[in-house]
Design an enzyme around this catalytic site. Structure first.
Site, mmCIF file in Angstrom:
data_model
loop_
_atom_site.group_PDB
_atom_site.id
_atom_site.type_symbol
_atom_site.label_atom_id
_atom_site.label_comp_id
_atom_site.label_asym_id
_atom_site.label_seq_id
_atom_site.Cartn_x
_atom_site.Cartn_y
_atom_site.Cartn_z
ATOM 1 N N ASP A 49 13.045 -116.010 -46.820
ATOM 2 C CA ASP A 49 13.339 -115.156 -45.678
ATOM 3 C C ASP A 49 14.839 -115.145 -45.386
ATOM 4 O O ASP A 49 15.587 -116.029 -45.829
ATOM 5 C CB ASP A 49 12.593 -115.658 -44.437
ATOM 6 C CG ASP A 49 11.130 -115.239 -44.417
ATOM 7 O OD1 ASP A 49 10.718 -114.495 -45.321
ATOM 8 O OD2 ASP A 49 10.407 -115.665 -43.495
ATOM 9 N N LYS A 71 13.022 -109.975 -43.824
ATOM 10 C CA LYS A 71 12.634 -108.837 -43.005
ATOM 11 C C LYS A 71 13.253 -109.060 -41.635
ATOM 12 O O LYS A 71 12.914 -110.004 -40.939
ATOM 13 C CB LYS A 71 11.116 -108.714 -42.911
ATOM 14 C CG LYS A 71 10.449 -108.448 -44.252
ATOM 15 C CD LYS A 71 8.945 -108.292 -44.116
ATOM 16 C CE LYS A 71 8.583 -107.002 -43.418
ATOM 17 N NZ LYS A 71 9.006 -105.796 -44.158
ATOM 18 N N MET A 184 9.830 -112.760 -31.618
ATOM 19 C CA MET A 184 10.317 -111.410 -31.936
ATOM 20 C C MET A 184 10.209 -110.462 -30.745
ATOM 21 O O MET A 184 9.746 -109.330 -30.857
ATOM 22 C CB MET A 184 9.532 -110.844 -33.131
ATOM 23 C CG MET A 184 9.675 -111.667 -34.395
ATOM 24 S SD MET A 184 8.609 -111.116 -35.755
ATOM 25 C CE MET A 184 7.009 -111.690 -35.194
#
Length: 267
Positions: A49, A71, A184
């Site tokens: 990641d 991402k 998030m």
């Protein structure tokens, strides 16, 4: 041979043609599990990641291929289907593959999707748990996420997609009156806090934003639900960050008040 050496020697082997979906923890390499550390030392290819600490990647064995597959919300990112296809291709080429994710691979990390696809394609895999940032950031910030007499449950939720019509029922979470930990959530924080208050959660409820948890640059903002989104903007708190909303946040101040007395006792 030390006890630690024996433990490391007895850990499972990452075999050619196999993929480990592993968690790298909240950030600092000190929070890696021994099995993830072992995987780093065995892998031919590490598909990682974007937010993996460079010091963690530095633990990969000499000659291992480091393949970014991050991402990031609002930024150019790898497509999930391409990531999974790459894992399959690497495994079928006989490589020993470590898919390294921040936190825990099954906690909002798409590890479940990758596991299902690997299984459907007949690729051997192992899940290597990691310390999820939603819990680690609380401990690193002196916020006891569960406290007797204060709460009986914890809600872990994602703020990603909170602006969709089919998104989270924030009013239902507000009625629980239990601590809410948000992953998030920075992009949609204003709409989330507004929805929680519209659902009945008191605007005076303590809240905190914790950025870069466990790292040297960790930042902790403590405020209340009503002011959270505005204060985050004013203070320049940016992702990666974890949000926690609930009465347990108030415990941080009480612990900080006690620390000087403890330090005096230690002298």
């Amino acid at each position: 041979m030390t006890s630690l050496d024996r433990i490391m020697t007895d850990l499972p082997r990452l075999n050619p043609g196999e993929v480990w979906l592993a968690g790298a923890g909240p950030g600092d390499p000190a929070h890696l599990t021994l099995l993830t550390l072992s995987g780093l030392g065995q892998a031919d290819a590490v598909v990682h990641d974007a937010l993996i600490d460079p010091r963690v990647l530095g633990l990969a064995r000499a000659g291992a291929e480091l393949i970014p597959a991050g991402k990031r919300g609002g930024k150019p990112s790898a497509v999930q289907a391409d990531i999974t296809a790459q894992l399959i291709a690497l495994a079928r080429a006989g490589r020993r593959v470590l898919r390294l994710k921040g936190g825990d691979p099954f906690m909002f990390g798409r590890g479940g999707e990758e596991a299902f696809t690997l299984a459907a394609q007949g690729v051997r895999f192992r899940i290597v748990p990691g310390l999820t940032s939603g819990l680690a950031s609380m401990a690193a910030s002196l916020i006891p996420l569960t406290l007797r007499g204060v709460n009986q449950a914890v809600v872990l939720a994602t703020g990603h997609g909170a602006d969709r019509a089919d998104g989270m029922d924030w009013a239902a979470l507000a009625r629980l009156d239990q601590p809410i930990v948000l992953y998030m959530a920075m992009t949609n924080l204003a709409s989330i806090t507004a929805a929680l208050m519209a659902g009945g959660l008191n605007g005076a409820t303590p809240a905190a934003a914790i950025a870069s948890a466990t790292l040297a640059e960790q930042r902790i903002l403590v405020t209340d639900l009503a002011q959270l989104a505005e204060r985050v903007t004013i203070e320049g708190i940016a992702a990666p960050a974890i949000i926690v909303i609930g009465q347990v946040v108030a415990s941080r101040a009480r612990l900080l008040e006690l620390l000087p007395a403890l330090e005096a006792m230690a002298r």
